[in-house]
Design an enzyme around this catalytic site. Sequence first.
Site, PDB file in Angstrom:
ATOM      1  N   LYS A 254       4.151 -15.205   2.895  1.00  0.00           N
ATOM      2  CA  LYS A 254       4.326 -15.953   1.640  1.00  0.00           C
ATOM      3  C   LYS A 254       5.839 -16.134   1.479  1.00  0.00           C
ATOM      4  O   LYS A 254       6.451 -15.697   0.491  1.00  0.00           O
ATOM      5  CB  LYS A 254       3.697 -15.143   0.489  1.00  0.00           C
ATOM      6  CG  LYS A 254       3.680 -15.836  -0.859  1.00  0.00           C
ATOM      7  CD  LYS A 254       2.589 -16.887  -0.986  1.00  0.00           C
ATOM      8  CE  LYS A 254       2.736 -17.617  -2.307  1.00  0.00           C
ATOM      9  NZ  LYS A 254       1.853 -18.791  -2.426  1.00  0.00           N
TER      10      LYS A 254
ATOM     11  N   ASP B  26      -5.795  -7.513   4.747  1.00  0.00           N
ATOM     12  CA  ASP B  26      -7.002  -6.973   4.114  1.00  0.00           C
ATOM     13  C   ASP B  26      -7.878  -8.116   3.620  1.00  0.00           C
ATOM     14  O   ASP B  26      -9.074  -8.173   3.906  1.00  0.00           O
ATOM     15  CB  ASP B  26      -6.593  -6.056   2.947  1.00  0.00           C
ATOM     16  CG  ASP B  26      -7.788  -5.506   2.198  1.00  0.00           C
ATOM     17  OD1 ASP B  26      -8.763  -5.095   2.858  1.00  0.00           O
ATOM     18  OD2 ASP B  26      -7.762  -5.494   0.951  1.00  0.00           O
TER      19      ASP B  26
ATOM     20  N   ASP C  23     -11.624 -10.088   5.365  1.00  0.00           N
ATOM     21  CA  ASP C  23     -12.936 -10.257   4.724  1.00  0.00           C
ATOM     22  C   ASP C  23     -13.361 -11.726   4.760  1.00  0.00           C
ATOM     23  O   ASP C  23     -14.545 -12.042   4.933  1.00  0.00           O
ATOM     24  CB  ASP C  23     -12.922  -9.766   3.262  1.00  0.00           C
ATOM     25  CG  ASP C  23     -13.227  -8.262   3.130  1.00  0.00           C
ATOM     26  OD1 ASP C  23     -12.875  -7.500   4.052  1.00  0.00           O
ATOM     27  OD2 ASP C  23     -13.820  -7.853   2.111  1.00  0.00           O
TER      28      ASP C  23
ATOM     29  N   TYR D 161       0.818  -1.215   0.000  1.00  0.00           N
ATOM     30  CA  TYR D 161       0.000   0.000   0.000  1.00  0.00           C
ATOM     31  C   TYR D 161       0.854   1.268   0.000  1.00  0.00           C
ATOM     32  O   TYR D 161       0.376   2.325  -0.397  1.00  0.00           O
ATOM     33  CB  TYR D 161      -0.887   0.033   1.251  1.00  0.00           C
ATOM     34  CG  TYR D 161      -2.104  -0.845   1.197  1.00  0.00           C
ATOM     35  CD1 TYR D 161      -1.997  -2.221   0.979  1.00  0.00           C
ATOM     36  CD2 TYR D 161      -3.371  -0.309   1.390  1.00  0.00           C
ATOM     37  CE1 TYR D 161      -3.121  -3.024   0.957  1.00  0.00           C
ATOM     38  CE2 TYR D 161      -4.493  -1.107   1.368  1.00  0.00           C
ATOM     39  CZ  TYR D 161      -4.374  -2.463   1.153  1.00  0.00           C
ATOM     40  OH  TYR D 161      -5.490  -3.250   1.135  1.00  0.00           O
TER      41      TYR D 161
ATOM     42  N   ASP E 267      -1.790 -18.693   1.328  1.00  0.00           N
ATOM     43  CA  ASP E 267      -2.802 -19.363   0.491  1.00  0.00           C
ATOM     44  C   ASP E 267      -3.503 -20.486   1.259  1.00  0.00           C
ATOM     45  O   ASP E 267      -4.728 -20.541   1.321  1.00  0.00           O
ATOM     46  CB  ASP E 267      -2.192 -19.856  -0.847  1.00  0.00           C
ATOM     47  CG  ASP E 267      -0.845 -20.542  -0.709  1.00  0.00           C
ATOM     48  OD1 ASP E 267      -0.320 -20.615   0.416  1.00  0.00           O
ATOM     49  OD2 ASP E 267      -0.318 -21.011  -1.734  1.00  0.00           O
TER      50      ASP E 267
END
Length: 334
Positions: free
Chosen positions: A166, A222, A226, A120, A198
Amino acid sequence: MPDLIACLPGDGIGPEVMDQAVRVLEHLPVDVEVVRLPFGGAAIDEVGDPMPPRTLETCREARAVLLGAVGGPKWDTGGPRPEAGLLGLRKALDVYANLRPARQGDIDLLIVRELVGGLYFGARGVRDDGTVFDTCEYHPDQIERIARRAFELARGRSGSLVSVDKANVLDTSRLWRRVVTEVAADYPDVELRHALVDSFAMEIVQAPERIDVVVTENTFGDILSDIAAAVTGGLGLAASASLGDAGPGIFEPVHGSAPDIAGTGAANPTAMLRSLALLLEHALDRPELAASLVESVDEVLASRPTPDVGGTATTAEFGDAVLASLDRTGVVRR
Ligand code: NAD
Ligand code: IPM
Ligand code: MN
């Protein structure tokens, strides 16, 4: 002197859920002054800037910032973006620790999302050949401070922490894993596990009840938050607190401006009201009031739900029911 609460309703359902939060806040026995300020798309329309200087100044002076949501198709036209205001505010207040709890039934997990680094805020641009790039960048100090915050939180809960990265692909993730592992030495009472993002996304879907505290970088946090919201009943329910080391925190739902339902009265104000509860706990040091509010919201979720959770209540009717519940449980009016 009342505590100043900077309210940034924003766009879409932001102002709709904010109205309910302000009603509740003004009903509670707390000494606060609520100031509404333009932010996001609404501020672009008003003054051409998603974060006008006066909004930022007032937020800096406030005890806490309560934020609705920003964004919408209206501002997807290549001009200034509402989301830039939100990112700018997070950065300006240096609220690096974004706490995103998700709970329902057996599930009670907490995602601790790094909020002011990574993809970001890294270098971005366009090369001569037309290639566009966003860069994921992390300094070890940025990782260390969020790791410490997560270990502290894990220590106060079940004592287990999952760090999500990751590291099989990204150098920033390998740095992340190394720094988190180093910090772990100071928290021998906390059990640390590393997971790849993942397969961890799948774990949240398949066995969320086995997860307690999760620490991860900005982009992964982020997305995972969700997913966590989805397995606990949807985005209408998920609250967050963004905290720094000092200064005001930002308290805001995980969800966005929901342009598909804005203006219909169907927005669930639960995420906003739970964010207000986080504000009561973290910014006003009123955990007992926060607990009463959470209890009342839970009660209304069962008795008078909004359409997203299978009911017919409007946003305002939900708010009415929360106020009535607070009265019944003896939380005194101001
Ligand atoms: P969204 O979170 O706004 O909506 C996703 C889905 O969830 C929609 O179907 C929506 O109706 C539903 N939903 C969300 N909140 C709800 C609520 N309180 N009650 C009932 N249903 C709810 O995500 P999106 O549609 O991908 O994004 C819309 C805009 O919001 C974009 O401009 C995006 O940038 C912005 N956004 C802002 C924030 C923020 O301000 N913190 C967060 C996420 C997205
Ligand atoms: C969130 C939102 C924001 C983010 C956007 C609107 C900038 O999706 O708070 O989750 O990506 O952090
Ligand atoms: Mn998001």
